[in-house]
Design an enzyme around this catalytic site. Structure first.
Site, PDB file in Angstrom:
ATOM      1  N   GLY A   1       0.341  -1.581   0.601  1.00  0.00           N
ATOM      2  CA  GLY A   1       0.251  -0.161   0.526  1.00  0.00           C
ATOM      3  C   GLY A   1       1.011   0.944   0.427  1.00  0.00           C
ATOM      4  O   GLY A   1       2.389   0.780   0.338  1.00  0.00           O
TER       5      GLY A   1
ATOM      6  N   CYS B   1       5.236  -5.860   1.078  1.00  0.00           N
ATOM      7  CA  CYS B   1       5.277  -4.604   1.325  1.00  0.00           C
ATOM      8  C   CYS B   1       4.486  -4.105   2.243  1.00  0.00           C
ATOM      9  O   CYS B   1       5.542  -4.413   3.601  1.00  0.00           O
ATOM     10  CB  CYS B   1       5.559  -4.319  -0.132  1.00  0.00           C
ATOM     11  SG  CYS B   1       6.120  -2.479  -0.451  1.00  0.00           S
ATOM     12  N   TYR B   2       3.920  -2.976   2.642  1.00  0.00           N
ATOM     13  CA  TYR B   2       3.526  -2.965   3.775  1.00  0.00           C
ATOM     14  C   TYR B   2       2.889  -3.894   4.773  1.00  0.00           C
ATOM     15  O   TYR B   2       3.098  -3.821   5.676  1.00  0.00           O
ATOM     16  CB  TYR B   2       2.092  -1.065   3.188  1.00  0.00           C
ATOM     17  CG  TYR B   2       1.755  -1.334   4.045  1.00  0.00           C
ATOM     18  CD1 TYR B   2       2.456   0.266   4.723  1.00  0.00           C
ATOM     19  CD2 TYR B   2       0.818  -1.165   5.326  1.00  0.00           C
ATOM     20  CE1 TYR B   2       1.674   0.302   5.810  1.00  0.00           C
ATOM     21  CE2 TYR B   2       0.439  -0.388   6.109  1.00  0.00           C
ATOM     22  CZ  TYR B   2       0.269   0.344   6.378  1.00  0.00           C
ATOM     23  OH  TYR B   2       0.472   1.610   7.425  1.00  0.00           O
TER      24      TYR B   2
ATOM     25  N   HIS C   1       7.871  -7.791  -4.292  1.00  0.00           N
ATOM     26  CA  HIS C   1       6.433  -7.916  -5.133  1.00  0.00           C
ATOM     27  C   HIS C   1       6.399  -9.510  -5.919  1.00  0.00           C
ATOM     28  O   HIS C   1       7.206  -8.953  -6.740  1.00  0.00           O
ATOM     29  CB  HIS C   1       6.062  -6.884  -5.840  1.00  0.00           C
ATOM     30  CG  HIS C   1       5.667  -5.465  -4.845  1.00  0.00           C
ATOM     31  ND1 HIS C   1       4.392  -5.176  -4.241  1.00  0.00           N
ATOM     32  CD2 HIS C   1       5.891  -4.413  -4.683  1.00  0.00           C
ATOM     33  CE1 HIS C   1       4.391  -4.236  -3.849  1.00  0.00           C
ATOM     34  NE2 HIS C   1       5.405  -3.509  -3.470  1.00  0.00           N
TER      35      HIS C   1
ATOM     36  N   GLU D   1       4.126 -10.782  -7.168  1.00  0.00           N
ATOM     37  CA  GLU D   1       3.328 -10.370  -8.509  1.00  0.00           C
ATOM     38  C   GLU D   1       3.606  -9.600  -9.156  1.00  0.00           C
ATOM     39  O   GLU D   1       2.769  -9.819 -10.537  1.00  0.00           O
ATOM     40  CB  GLU D   1       1.835  -9.829  -6.967  1.00  0.00           C
ATOM     41  CG  GLU D   1       2.303  -8.520  -7.380  1.00  0.00           C
ATOM     42  CD  GLU D   1       2.669  -7.681  -5.815  1.00  0.00           C
ATOM     43  OE1 GLU D   1       3.502  -8.996  -5.561  1.00  0.00           O
ATOM     44  OE2 GLU D   1       2.382  -6.684  -5.848  1.00  0.00           O
TER      45      GLU D   1
ATOM     46  N   GLY E   1     -23.287  -7.953 -27.512  1.00  0.00           N
ATOM     47  CA  GLY E   1     -22.244  -7.662 -28.515  1.00  0.00           C
ATOM     48  C   GLY E   1     -20.911  -8.083 -27.600  1.00  0.00           C
ATOM     49  O   GLY E   1     -20.057  -8.936 -28.101  1.00  0.00           O
TER      50      GLY E   1
ATOM     51  N   VAL F   1     -18.042  -9.408 -24.341  1.00  0.00           N
ATOM     52  CA  VAL F   1     -17.053 -10.908 -23.858  1.00  0.00           C
ATOM     53  C   VAL F   1     -18.280 -11.501 -23.161  1.00  0.00           C
ATOM     54  O   VAL F   1     -18.632 -11.881 -22.898  1.00  0.00           O
ATOM     55  CB  VAL F   1     -15.969 -10.454 -23.573  1.00  0.00           C
ATOM     56  CG1 VAL F   1     -15.476 -12.673 -23.480  1.00  0.00           C
ATOM     57  CG2 VAL F   1     -15.222 -10.617 -24.960  1.00  0.00           C
ATOM     58  N   ASP F   2     -18.699  -9.946 -22.277  1.00  0.00           N
ATOM     59  CA  ASP F   2     -18.799 -10.551 -20.865  1.00  0.00           C
ATOM     60  C   ASP F   2     -20.488 -11.040 -20.210  1.00  0.00           C
ATOM     61  O   ASP F   2     -20.951 -11.896 -20.012  1.00  0.00           O
ATOM     62  CB  ASP F   2     -18.961  -9.915 -19.575  1.00  0.00           C
ATOM     63  CG  ASP F   2     -17.822  -9.035 -19.907  1.00  0.00           C
ATOM     64  OD1 ASP F   2     -16.107  -9.227 -20.074  1.00  0.00           O
ATOM     65  OD2 ASP F   2     -17.028  -7.600 -19.559  1.00  0.00           O
TER      66      ASP F   2
ATOM     67  N   LYS G   1     -11.264 -10.289 -16.642  1.00  0.00           N
ATOM     68  CA  LYS G   1     -11.355 -10.715 -17.873  1.00  0.00           C
ATOM     69  C   LYS G   1     -11.187 -12.222 -17.930  1.00  0.00           C
ATOM     70  O   LYS G   1     -11.702 -12.642 -18.763  1.00  0.00           O
ATOM     71  CB  LYS G   1     -10.996  -9.601 -18.219  1.00  0.00           C
ATOM     72  CG  LYS G   1     -11.457  -9.526 -20.050  1.00  0.00           C
ATOM     73  CD  LYS G   1     -12.731  -9.010 -19.949  1.00  0.00           C
ATOM     74  CE  LYS G   1     -13.588  -8.738 -20.983  1.00  0.00           C
ATOM     75  NZ  LYS G   1     -14.226  -7.198 -21.220  1.00  0.00           N
TER      76      LYS G   1
END
Ligand code: XMP
Length: 509
Positions: free
Chosen positions: A51, A78-79, A166, A168, A222, A224-225, A365
């Site tokens: 953070g 980290c934080y 980090h 990630e 129209g 994707v979701d 997504k």
């Protein structure tokens, strides 16, 4: 499940992505999420994110001591590392120890977190202003960098760990393995969260909720979701799902036919297609302001949807809401939400007293795309690039008229075709044509022309929040330009947009 407590890092969603890539389900909640709720969730492990705050600030975000006493493994990043360290009585120093960018992590003691990593030294990404200066006896250092004597530590009982780097981000190549080790080895997650399992549980839930006599409505855009959400709901309840596709007249070439082909004919979904282009164009006549265009389109969409016969008597509204839209975290929204009013059917449920079914609420997504494939949706649906709700109206700078729409649609179809042919598609976030409100002088044959300008926009992006213009080969741009000017009557000039976001946005309006 794994619980991620968010302290506002720009990377929190990435932590969740990495955990899910290990086939482990996780959720992000704010750092001050109530302990009773955490207990009820019964997480197998907790990750405290990074953070922007410093522990030295007044009211620095912190967790309840109880969270660390729940008994499950905890990893502070980290934080999050300072938070653990401070709760256990460590002393930190302030901004003197700033460290941003790459660093070499040296592993001092083998720990389950580092299992499977070869060698002692690893490239990691740092982004911190504080550092832990001394640790209490309950903590055991397991790695350091030049700048951080305690770049990773572990409690003596092996339950809590802190890492300064980090894991990630892609700049920490060993990071994926570190996170996998935490969730699979240390927390003991089985790693069985797959899309096939997801389909099984979600369809069960939908079936249990929607009664035999109930109907679920869905507006297909129209995109994707909504397509994947519809396919999933259809798998659960079949014909009790009723879909509506509104042809706003603002669609890309072939869009409506594609929806009919895939949804009605291939999947057999009950689909009502309404041509409302006259109404949309009438309401947009003379409107130049981008925000006004967006608002008119949003309202008109709701009006059209509401007036459909099939809509009557439905109890539920299906929506393709995704996880990034619902995460109640400290850092979850980028700036575009306030810069442009996005068109969606958000106003509908209250007005029509519909209950929401949002089966993708917990997915990112790319997970939605994987789910679409699992459900047998073709690539032309699941691999589509994002398309704005207000459609070509925000790619026509100036007034939206039928003639200008037709011109843009022809030029845009060439863009779509050429990008698909060259296989750039997979690398790009979006590529499209924009019609400018200008005419310029040209020469065609032996005569003077005075015609419109088309701009090409092609961007690379991870999430649409920031983007960079694609460095396309000159030959490719030349072909695009010559095809567009030759094959689109009314265009005599093509320009390429070389602006990143920020300062520009991806769409022109
Ligand atoms: P901007 O133009 O804000 O766009 O950089 C970021 C991404 O969002 C898409 N976009 C929309 N998507 N409804 C949507 O569902 C909208 O109203 C809308 N406006 C922009 C845009 O295509 C890009 O991918």
């Amino acid at each position: 499940m794994i619980l991620i407590l968010d302290f506002g890092s720009q990377y929190t969603q990435l932590i969740a992505r990495r955990v899910r890539e290990a086939n482990v389900y996780c959720e992000i909640h704010p750092f001050d999420f109530a302990v009773e709720k955490i207990r009820a969730m019964n997480p197998r492990g907790i990750i405290l994110s990074g953070g922007p705050a410093s522990l030295y600030e007044e009211n620095a975000p912190d967790i309840d001591d109880e969270v660390l006493r729940l008994g499950c493994p905890v990893l502070g990043i980290c934080y999050g590392l300072y938070v653990i360290a401070q709760h256990l009585g460590a002393r930190s120093v302030g901004s003197r120890a700033r460290e941003y960018g790459p660093a070499t992590l040296v592993i001092d003691d083998q720990d389950a977190l580092f299992e499977g990593l070869s060698g002692r030294e690893h490239r990691v990404w740092m982004s911190h202003g504080d550092r832990v200066e001394s640790i209490p006896d309950s903590l055991h250092p397991i790695a350091h960098t030049d700048n951080s004597p305690y770049a990773a530590f572990c409690t003596r009982d092996g339950r809590m760990r802190g890492i300064q780097f980090h894991p990630e981000v892609v700049h920490t190549p060993c990071g994926t393995q570190v996170l996998r080790n935490f969730v699979l080895k240390i927390c003991g997650e089985p790693g069985e969260w797959t899309m096939a399992n997801f389909v099984h549980t979600k369809t069960g839930e939908i079936r249990a909720r929607v009664g035999e006599g109930d109907r679920v409505l869905m507006a297909l855009s129209g995109g994707v979701d909504s397509a994947v959400a519809a396919a999933l709901i259809y798998r659960a309840i079949g014909d009790r799902l009723k879909c509506v596709f509104v042809d706003t007249g603002l669609l890309r070439a072939g869009e409506r036919e594609r929806m009919e082909r895939v949804f009605a004919r291939k999947l057999g979904i009950d689909l009502t297609v309404t041509d409302a282009s006259d109404l949309f164009l009438r309401r947009l006549a003379g409107v130049l302001d981008p925000e006004e265009k967006r608002k008119i389109i949003g309202r008109t969409f709701i009006d059209v949807f509401e007036s459909e016969e099939v809509v009557r008597g439905a109890r539920y509204l299906g929506q393709g809401t995704l996880y990034p839209d619902v995460i109640e975290s400290v850092s979850f929204k980028g700036p575009s939400a306030v810069i442009k009013s996005h068109h969606n059917v958000g106003g509908l449920p209250e007005r029509m007293k519909l209950e929401l079914i949002e089966p993708l609420r917990l997915l990112f997504k790319d997970e939605v795309r994987a789910l679409g494939r699992e459900l047998g949706l073709p690539s032309e649906i699941v691999d589509r690039e994002p398309f704005p709700g207000p459609g070509l109206a925000v790619r026509i700078v100036g007034e939206v008229t039928r003639a200008r729409l037709e011109l843009l649609r022809r030029a845009d179809a060439i863009v779509v075709e050429e990008f698909a042919r060259d296989g750039f598609g997979a690398k790009l976030w979006q590529a499209f044509a924009v019609l400018l409100p200008l005419k310029t002088v040209g020469v065609m044959g032996d005569g003077r022309s005075y015609e419109s300008v088309i701009a090409i926009r092609a961007v690379e992006s991870q999430d649409g929040m920031t983007a960079d213009w694609a460095r396309l080969p000159a030959d490719f741009l030349a072909r695009l330009s010559s095809r567009i000017t030759n094959e689109t009557k009314g265009v005599n000039r093509v320009v390429y947009d070389i602006t990143s976001k920020p300062p520009a946005t991806i769409e022109w309006e």
